[in-house]
Scaffold this active site. Structure first.
Site, PDB file in Angstrom:
ATOM      1  N   CYS A 104      27.782  10.515   9.131  1.00 45.72           N
ATOM      2  CA  CYS A 104      29.058   9.949   8.689  1.00 45.72           C
ATOM      3  C   CYS A 104      28.931   8.547   8.097  1.00 45.72           C
ATOM      4  CB  CYS A 104      30.055   9.953   9.849  1.00 45.72           C
ATOM      5  SG  CYS A 104      30.331  11.621  10.511  1.00 45.72           S
ATOM      6  N   TYR A 129      45.395  24.130  11.304  1.00 51.56           N
ATOM      7  CA  TYR A 129      45.191  25.171  10.302  1.00 51.56           C
ATOM      8  C   TYR A 129      46.215  26.293  10.470  1.00 51.56           C
ATOM      9  CZ  TYR A 129      40.825  22.591  10.006  1.00 51.56           C
ATOM     10  OH  TYR A 129      39.918  21.584   9.888  1.00 51.56           O
ATOM     11  N   CYS A 137      30.402  12.129   5.773  1.00 51.96           N
ATOM     12  CA  CYS A 137      29.556  13.269   6.156  1.00 51.96           C
ATOM     13  C   CYS A 137      29.606  14.438   5.177  1.00 51.96           C
ATOM     14  CB  CYS A 137      29.855  13.733   7.571  1.00 51.96           C
ATOM     15  SG  CYS A 137      31.460  14.500   7.769  1.00 51.96           S
ATOM     16  N   LYS A 180      37.931  10.236  18.738  1.00 51.67           N
ATOM     17  CA  LYS A 180      37.331  11.439  18.182  1.00 51.67           C
ATOM     18  C   LYS A 180      36.067  11.727  18.984  1.00 51.67           C
ATOM     19  CE  LYS A 180      35.358  13.451  14.023  1.00 51.67           C
ATOM     20  NZ  LYS A 180      35.135  13.308  12.583  1.00 51.67           N
ATOM     21  N   GLU A 207      39.475   2.751  22.738  1.00 52.94           N
ATOM     22  CA  GLU A 207      39.312   2.964  21.293  1.00 52.94           C
ATOM     23  C   GLU A 207      40.668   2.877  20.586  1.00 52.94           C
ATOM     24  OE1 GLU A 207      37.054   3.316  19.094  1.00 52.94           O
ATOM     25  OE2 GLU A 207      35.207   4.078  19.982  1.00 52.94           O
ATOM     26  N   LYS A 214      41.275  13.792  18.930  1.00 51.05           N
ATOM     27  CA  LYS A 214      40.662  14.958  18.313  1.00 51.05           C
ATOM     28  C   LYS A 214      39.431  15.362  19.083  1.00 51.05           C
ATOM     29  CE  LYS A 214      38.280  16.171  14.120  1.00 51.05           C
ATOM     30  NZ  LYS A 214      37.699  15.724  12.896  1.00 51.05           N
ATOM     31  N   CYS A 238      35.463   9.602   5.291  1.00 53.75           N
ATOM     32  CA  CYS A 238      34.209   9.797   6.024  1.00 53.75           C
ATOM     33  C   CYS A 238      33.135  10.118   4.997  1.00 53.75           C
ATOM     34  CB  CYS A 238      34.330  10.940   7.030  1.00 53.75           C
ATOM     35  SG  CYS A 238      32.970  10.946   8.207  1.00 53.75           S
ATOM     36  N   SER A 260      39.013  23.057  13.930  1.00 52.73           N
ATOM     37  CA  SER A 260      38.535  24.341  13.409  1.00 52.73           C
ATOM     38  C   SER A 260      38.108  25.305  14.507  1.00 52.73           C
ATOM     39  CB  SER A 260      37.377  24.092  12.437  1.00 52.73           C
ATOM     40  OG  SER A 260      36.323  23.402  13.076  1.00 52.73           O
ATOM     41  N   ARG A 289      32.181  22.358   9.974  1.00 52.02           N
ATOM     42  CA  ARG A 289      30.917  21.937   9.359  1.00 52.02           C
ATOM     43  C   ARG A 289      30.353  23.033   8.467  1.00 52.02           C
ATOM     44  NH1 ARG A 289      28.443  18.488  14.461  1.00 52.02           N
ATOM     45  NH2 ARG A 289      30.252  17.096  14.591  1.00 52.02           N
ATOM     46  N   ARG A 321      25.998  13.682  16.426  1.00 50.87           N
ATOM     47  CA  ARG A 321      26.894  12.548  16.162  1.00 50.87           C
ATOM     48  C   ARG A 321      27.207  11.739  17.427  1.00 50.87           C
ATOM     49  NH1 ARG A 321      27.778  14.186  11.121  1.00 50.87           N
ATOM     50  NH2 ARG A 321      29.038  16.022  10.567  1.00 50.87           N
TER      51      ARG A 321
HETATM   52  C1  PBG Z   1      34.485  14.477   9.280  1.00 47.45           C
HETATM   53  C2  PBG Z   1      35.397  15.347  10.007  1.00 47.45           C
HETATM   54  C3  PBG Z   1      35.108  16.403  10.880  1.00 47.45           C
HETATM   55  C4  PBG Z   1      36.310  17.005  11.184  1.00 47.45           C
HETATM   56  C5  PBG Z   1      37.307  16.286  10.526  1.00 47.45           C
HETATM   57  N1  PBG Z   1      36.730  15.251   9.835  1.00 47.45           N
HETATM   58  C6  PBG Z   1      33.832  16.981  11.335  1.00 47.45           C
HETATM   59  C7  PBG Z   1      32.893  16.224  12.149  1.00 47.45           C
HETATM   60  O1  PBG Z   1      33.130  15.114  12.604  1.00 47.45           O
HETATM   61  O2  PBG Z   1      31.797  16.783  12.299  1.00 47.45           O
HETATM   62  C8  PBG Z   1      36.491  18.212  12.047  1.00 47.45           C
HETATM   63  C9  PBG Z   1      37.729  18.976  11.823  1.00 47.45           C
HETATM   64  C10 PBG Z   1      37.726  20.341  12.381  1.00 47.45           C
HETATM   65  O3  PBG Z   1      36.801  20.764  13.112  1.00 47.45           O
HETATM   66  O4  PBG Z   1      38.696  21.050  12.097  1.00 47.45           O
HETATM   67  N2  PBG Z   1      33.930  13.451   9.971  1.00 47.45           N
END
Ligand code: PBG
Length: 325
Positions: free
Chosen positions: A130, A314, A122, A196, A234, A249, A120, A275, A206, A218
């Site tokens: 991204c 995590y 970003c 996603k 998708e 996700k 990615c 996260s 972030r 996004r």
């Molecule tokens: C990057 C990406 C993100 C996450 C994984 N890859 C953040 C986003 O899309 O803003 C999030 C992972 C997490 O929150 O643990 N594109």
């Protein structure tokens, strides 16, 4: 035969009976541990909203990867924080970029541990989106896909065992497959972040990766949280383009999507316990509102029960320890 002949409590009476009929078991062999590697860092920097997770230097990442491997976790997923960001996200596809360097170091120290490279832009763009921006400030799909394909090849060259595109551009799985094959990486699997969602639960990530978009959001590329049919679509498209594993996700607010994607594709399905899901549990546990261990194990079990084969979390190292006890 209804009650009183049927009594479901018969099989719940003792731990042994409950264990005998348990349908879902957690195994560290199904976990992936995400890590943040920062260029130019020595040691580690804590991430405020994610107690227990740090930004790591390369040598700390090597140590932490070794800890995960010793706990029976087969894979780590790497995110990079580059020294400098620019409009084109150059750090993502630099052969000497932070994730490329960390991948080489981890593979050298722990050859059997799988390194998954997140694809990615970003974390590498100064605007935090991204992909590449048009002059109108929109994320341009096709030119972004070219750079994602380039990033994938660079990561594979550095030794990444699996390529995981998380950008949500259309057509990127096919483009990455072609680019990998052209460079001889025909055996490198793609784990596509297929469904996603544009989620509030990425907030702590972030902060950790300094990847909050400088303007806008996004929603023009990540999915609307309201859409389940589209999520299946998708995933099916990614399978047609050559995905080897499909991902949903975040995980917890989308357990129904995990189930539907598994039923429909029959592929290995990964779910990303993101996260924000982690931060919620840690905050509630720290406040004494929840018991961390039972909450985490229940959560991870529910993700597996919903149909996920692979759980990216995590909590992986803690959960692996608890499972082994
Ligand atoms: C990057 C990406 C993100 C996450 C994984 N890859 C953040 C986003 O899309 O803003 C999030 C992972 C997490 O929150 O643990 N594109």
């Amino acid at each position: 035969m209804p009650f009183p002949a049927t009594r479901l409590r018969r099989l719940r009476r003792t731990p042994a009976l409950r264990g005998l009929v348990r349908e879902t078991r957690l195994d560290p062999a199904d976990f992936v541990y995400p890590m943040f590697v920062e260029a130019g860092l020595s040691g580690r920097t804590p991430i405020g909203s994610m107690p227990g997770v740090d930004r790591l230097s390369i040598s700390e990442a090597v140590n932490e990867a070794g800890e995960a491997a010793a706990l029976g976790i087969p894979a780590v997923l790497l995110f990079g924080i580059p020294a400098e960001k620019d409009a084109e996200g150059t750090g993502a596809y630099d052969d000497e970029g932070i994730v490329q360097l960390a991948t080489r170091a981890i593979k050298e120290a722990h050859p059997d541990l799988l390194v998954i490279g997140d694809v990615c832009l970003c974390e590498y763009t100064d605007h935090g989106h991204c992909g590449l921006l048009t002059s109108a400030g929109e994320v341009d799909n096709d030119s972004s896909v070219d750079l994602h394909a380039k990033t994938a090849v660079s990561l594979a060259r550095a030794g990444a065992d699996i390529i995981a595109p998380s950008d949500m551009m259309d057509g990127r799985v096919g483009a990455i497959r072609t680019a990998l094959d052209d460079e001889g990486f025909t055996d490198t699997p793609i784990m596509a972040y297929s469904a996603k969602f544009a989620s509030a639960f990425y907030g702590p990530f972030r902060d950790a990766a300094d990847s909050t978009p400088a303007f806008g959001d996004r929603r023009a590329y990540q999915m609307d949280p309201a859409n389940g049919d589209e999520a299946v679509r998708e995933a099916v498209l990614d399978v047609e383009e050559g995905a080897d594993v499909v991902m949903v996700k975040p995980a917890l607010p989308y357990l129904d999507v995990i189930w539907r994607v598994k039923e429909r594709t029959g592929l290995p399905v990964a779910a990303y316990n993101v996260s924000g899901e982690y931060a919620m549990v840690k905050a509630a546990a720290a406040a004494g509102h929840l018991d961390e261990r039972t909450t985490v194990l229940e959560t991870l079990t529910s993700i597996r029960r919903a149909g996920a084969d692979i759980v990216i979390t995590y909590h992986a190292k803690d959960a692996a320890r608890w499972i082994q006890q």
